[in-house]
Design a protein around this motif. Structure first.
Motif, mmCIF file in Angstrom:
data_model
loop_
_atom_site.group_PDB
_atom_site.id
_atom_site.type_symbol
_atom_site.label_atom_id
_atom_site.label_comp_id
_atom_site.label_asym_id
_atom_site.label_seq_id
_atom_site.Cartn_x
_atom_site.Cartn_y
_atom_site.Cartn_z
ATOM 1 N N CYS A 373 0.863 -1.190 -0.113
ATOM 2 C CA CYS A 373 -0.036 -0.068 -0.052
ATOM 3 C C CYS A 373 0.913 1.225 0.154
ATOM 4 C CB CYS A 373 -0.945 0.017 1.210
ATOM 5 S SG CYS A 373 -1.749 -1.365 1.558
ATOM 6 N N THR A 374 0.740 1.913 -0.925
ATOM 7 C CA THR A 374 1.565 3.120 -1.450
ATOM 8 C C THR A 374 0.904 4.425 -1.011
ATOM 9 O OG1 THR A 374 3.146 2.033 -2.836
ATOM 10 C CG2 THR A 374 3.225 4.413 -2.553
ATOM 11 N N LEU A 375 1.177 5.304 -0.102
ATOM 12 C CA LEU A 375 0.530 6.367 0.267
ATOM 13 C C LEU A 375 1.333 7.694 0.269
ATOM 14 C CD1 LEU A 375 -2.184 7.335 2.378
ATOM 15 C CD2 LEU A 375 -0.489 6.963 4.229
ATOM 16 N N LYS A 376 0.345 8.555 -0.437
ATOM 17 C CA LYS A 376 0.757 10.014 -0.477
ATOM 18 C C LYS A 376 0.089 10.751 0.320
ATOM 19 C CE LYS A 376 2.304 13.782 -3.369
ATOM 20 N NZ LYS A 376 1.972 14.523 -4.873
ATOM 21 N N ILE A 377 0.756 11.635 1.399
ATOM 22 C CA ILE A 377 -0.054 12.511 2.152
ATOM 23 C C ILE A 377 0.429 14.165 1.829
ATOM 24 C CG2 ILE A 377 -0.359 13.126 4.508
ATOM 25 C CD1 ILE A 377 0.819 10.346 5.332
ATOM 26 N N THR A 378 -0.606 14.739 1.689
ATOM 27 C CA THR A 378 -0.357 16.213 1.347
ATOM 28 C C THR A 378 -0.904 17.127 2.233
ATOM 29 O OG1 THR A 378 -0.498 15.442 -1.096
ATOM 30 C CG2 THR A 378 -0.537 18.019 -0.507
ATOM 31 N N ALA A 379 -0.108 17.888 3.077
ATOM 32 C CA ALA A 379 -0.431 18.935 3.803
ATOM 33 C C ALA A 379 -0.081 20.425 3.350
ATOM 34 C CB ALA A 379 0.356 18.545 5.348
ATOM 35 N N PRO A 380 -0.742 21.422 3.779
ATOM 36 C CA PRO A 380 -0.249 22.896 3.485
ATOM 37 C C PRO A 380 1.219 22.980 3.321
ATOM 38 C CG PRO A 380 -2.320 22.869 4.697
ATOM 39 C CD PRO A 380 -1.532 21.538 5.010
ATOM 40 N N GLY A 381 1.871 22.367 4.538
ATOM 41 C CA GLY A 381 3.250 22.741 4.546
ATOM 42 C C GLY A 381 4.222 21.734 3.597
ATOM 43 N N GLY A 382 3.505 20.874 3.060
ATOM 44 C CA GLY A 382 4.610 19.809 2.061
ATOM 45 C C GLY A 382 3.806 18.529 2.102
ATOM 46 N N SER A 383 4.453 17.483 1.502
ATOM 47 C CA SER A 383 4.031 16.319 1.167
ATOM 48 C C SER A 383 5.037 15.127 1.394
ATOM 49 C CB SER A 383 3.617 16.156 -0.334
ATOM 50 O OG SER A 383 4.610 16.528 -0.970
ATOM 51 N N ILE A 384 4.507 13.972 1.600
ATOM 52 C CA ILE A 384 5.281 12.774 1.873
ATOM 53 C C ILE A 384 4.864 11.486 1.024
ATOM 54 C CG2 ILE A 384 4.296 12.354 4.014
ATOM 55 C CD1 ILE A 384 6.928 11.154 5.101
ATOM 56 N N LEU A 385 5.788 10.729 0.714
ATOM 57 C CA LEU A 385 5.443 9.722 -0.085
ATOM 58 C C LEU A 385 5.993 8.457 0.767
ATOM 59 C CD1 LEU A 385 3.924 8.345 -2.592
ATOM 60 C CD2 LEU A 385 6.098 8.613 -3.818
ATOM 61 N N MET A 386 5.047 7.479 0.982
ATOM 62 C CA MET A 386 5.295 6.475 1.741
ATOM 63 C C MET A 386 5.226 5.116 0.889
ATOM 64 S SD MET A 386 3.578 7.748 5.392
ATOM 65 C CE MET A 386 4.535 6.505 6.508
ATOM 66 N N SER A 387 6.278 4.479 0.566
ATOM 67 C CA SER A 387 6.171 3.536 -0.549
ATOM 68 C C SER A 387 6.714 2.330 -0.325
ATOM 69 C CB SER A 387 7.359 4.140 -1.517
ATOM 70 O OG SER A 387 8.718 4.164 -0.690
ATOM 71 N N ALA A 388 6.491 1.868 1.157
ATOM 72 C CA ALA A 388 6.691 0.467 1.404
ATOM 73 C C ALA A 388 7.800 -0.551 0.831
ATOM 74 C CB ALA A 388 5.355 -0.247 1.175
ATOM 75 N N ASP A 389 7.687 -1.502 0.308
ATOM 76 C CA ASP A 389 8.743 -2.219 -0.296
ATOM 77 C C ASP A 389 8.434 -2.429 -1.890
ATOM 78 O OD1 ASP A 389 9.942 -2.745 1.751
ATOM 79 O OD2 ASP A 389 9.536 -4.774 2.146
ATOM 80 N N ILE A 390 7.854 -1.159 -2.354
ATOM 81 C CA ILE A 390 7.548 -1.706 -3.790
ATOM 82 C C ILE A 390 8.756 -1.641 -4.622
ATOM 83 C CG2 ILE A 390 5.120 -0.412 -3.679
ATOM 84 C CD1 ILE A 390 6.679 2.016 -5.046
ATOM 85 N N GLU A 391 8.843 -2.575 -5.758
ATOM 86 C CA GLU A 391 10.088 -2.613 -6.616
ATOM 87 C C GLU A 391 10.028 -1.847 -7.904
ATOM 88 O OE1 GLU A 391 10.752 -6.860 -6.306
ATOM 89 O OE2 GLU A 391 11.051 -6.880 -4.312
ATOM 90 N N LYS A 392 10.741 -2.237 -8.984
ATOM 91 C CA LYS A 392 11.006 -1.444 -10.086
ATOM 92 C C LYS A 392 9.580 -1.593 -10.842
ATOM 93 C CE LYS A 392 16.025 -2.219 -10.311
ATOM 94 N NZ LYS A 392 16.986 -2.989 -11.074
ATOM 95 N N LEU A 393 9.154 -2.899 -10.778
ATOM 96 C CA LEU A 393 7.660 -3.130 -11.471
ATOM 97 C C LEU A 393 6.812 -2.079 -10.888
ATOM 98 C CD1 LEU A 393 5.851 -4.527 -13.456
ATOM 99 C CD2 LEU A 393 5.283 -6.071 -11.453
#
Length: 440
Positions: A373-393
């Motif tokens: 489960c890859t999660l992008k969080i966007t706040a007024p002050g910035g954003s973060i991408l949480m990418s778990a263990d996803i690979e090249k595919l």
């Protein structure tokens, strides 16, 4: 040789033998060295106060192991005995057995607070301590000396009955009261308050001690303001565990590894951190995929913080998810609505599951890493991408999915895919995310 000195010498030897049999832990060392100090004072014909006896024992323990001061057992053992001495020695009159037991329990409870108090401990201590000390230990020692198996079996039976009673008490609702981690000034003020509160009867204004303790419980740790996003990446060794907080919500993203059937990063790292921050409930728990270093602590977090919902790519019937109230599969879809469980807003902060696609679960033999489960969080002050263990595919799938939406993957912070493994972090993906900060 006076009989009293001979008895003291024999008692010290017996205490040493018992301490060695018991494993010579810090509490056992403390007891032995206190008895040894009394025996030495008796042989030298000198009186010794209770506080000096305890101080000599403390010195001996630290000389033997200077690192002992880092162990909770060190502070619990010496702290408890110090509090008992404080409320029982140098006092006029005699305490009855019941009054002495009550005052001792109050002193120990107030004097040795570790952000939580067992509300059932007075009842448990009342029967467990005498039972173990006066029944189980003597029978066990006898069984170690005598060639009869039934003696050890009897000790085991008594201890098993004791455990049944303790287990019943521990499962009662609200058996343990928990508090946040106090700020330093409130803890120091509370220490003074405890000493003042436990002064002998007749001391002026003892109630001031209770007042001095109140800030420790009433002054809460800082928390995010409206529109703020706080993300804490916890060190769980090989694995991932992240705490995400907004003004009125909290979520855990992955729960780190399990080390044995009873110990995992959920009950040893995540739950204590949440307790220290004053987070009593979780609005959501995301377990990205089934790998043990991401899902190993899930059961403990579910049991201890009761998340309102769980998002995961795992099979909802997995043992790691037992006890969860609401388990849903995480996925990105082109048909998205505002009440979609995979897309939500908390306190002005947007949360979007952007991978995997819903149809990915139908692919036979798909790697669990690429279902993370890859999660992008966007706040007024910035954003973060949480990418778990996803690979090249998965990275290429994300690039293809958002090729017509420039900046869709752009994030200020990237939790590096797969802990920085060479299976991931292709140049094209890193360029698309273009993070200012990368966390591993």
């Amino acid at each position: 040789l006076p009989a009293q000195r001979a008895a003291a010498f024999a008692g010290a030897l017996a205490a040493l033998a018992y301490a060695l049999i018991a494993g010579f832990s810090v509490p056992t060392q403390r007891t032995f060295f206190m008895l040894a100090a009394i025996a030495v004072a008796l042989w030298l014909g000198r009186g010794m106060s209770a506080s000096r006896i305890l101080a000599w024992a403390l010195l001996a323990v630290l000389l033997l192991d200077p690192w002992a001061g880092l162990a909770p057992g060190f502070w619990l053992s010496f702290g408890c005995v110090a509090m008992i001495f404080y409320v029982t020695t140098l006092r006029t009159g005699r305490m009855g057995a019941v009054k002495g037991a009550i005052i001792t329990q109050i002193a120990v409870t107030l004097g040795v607070l570790f952000q939580e108090v067992s509300l059932i401990s007075p009842i448990a201590n009342a029967f467990a301590i005498p039972l173990v000390s006066l029944v189980v230990v003597p029978i066990t020692l006898a069984g170690a000396l005598l060639p009869f198996d039934f003696i050890l079996q009897l000790a085991h039976l008594v201890m098993s009955c004791c455990y049944l009673a303790l287990a019943f008490l521990s499962e009662l609702p609200n058996a343990v009261w928990q508090s946040h981690a106090p700020q330093l000034w409130t803890a120091l003020l509370a220490m003074i308050g405890v000493v003042w509160l436990l002064l002998p009867r007749g001391a002026a204004m003892r109630w001031v001690g209770a007042v001095a303790m109140m800030p420790m419980f009433l002054v809460l740790p800082p928390s995010p303001k409206q529109g703020e996003l706080w993300v804490t990446l916890l060190d769980v060794g090989q694995g991932l565990a992240t705490v995400v907080r907004t003004a009125s919500h909290a979520m855990v993203y992955d729960t780190g590894p399990r080390w044995n059937p009873d110990v995992d990063s959920g009950n040893r790292i995540i739950a204590p951190y949440l307790r220290g921050q004053g987070v009593r409930r979780l609005d959501a728990l995301i377990i990205t995929h089934a790998d043990e270093d991401h899902a190993g602590g899930a059961k403990s977090v579910i049991d201890m913080r009761k998340p309102q919902r769980v998002l995961t790519s795992m099979d909802p019937s997995s043992d790691n998810l037992q006890g969860a109230a609401d388990v849903q599969r995480c996925h990105w879809s082109t048909l998205r609505t505002e009440n979609d469980a995979n897309r939500w807003r908390w306190d002005g902060v947007d949360f979007d599951i952007i991978h995997p696609a819903k149809e990915a679960y139908d692919v036979t033999g798909a790697k669990t890493n690429n279902l993370g489960c890859t999660l992008k969080i966007t706040a007024p002050g910035g954003s973060i991408l949480m990418s778990a263990d996803i690979e090249k595919l998965s990275e290429s799938q994300l690039l293809e999915r958002f090729k017509d939406q420039p900046g869709a993957l752009k994030s200020d912070v990237l939790v590096v895919p797969h802990h920085g493994s060479r299976t991931s972090s292709t140049e094209a993906f890193i360029e698309a995310v273009s993070p200012t900060m990368a966390l591993v």
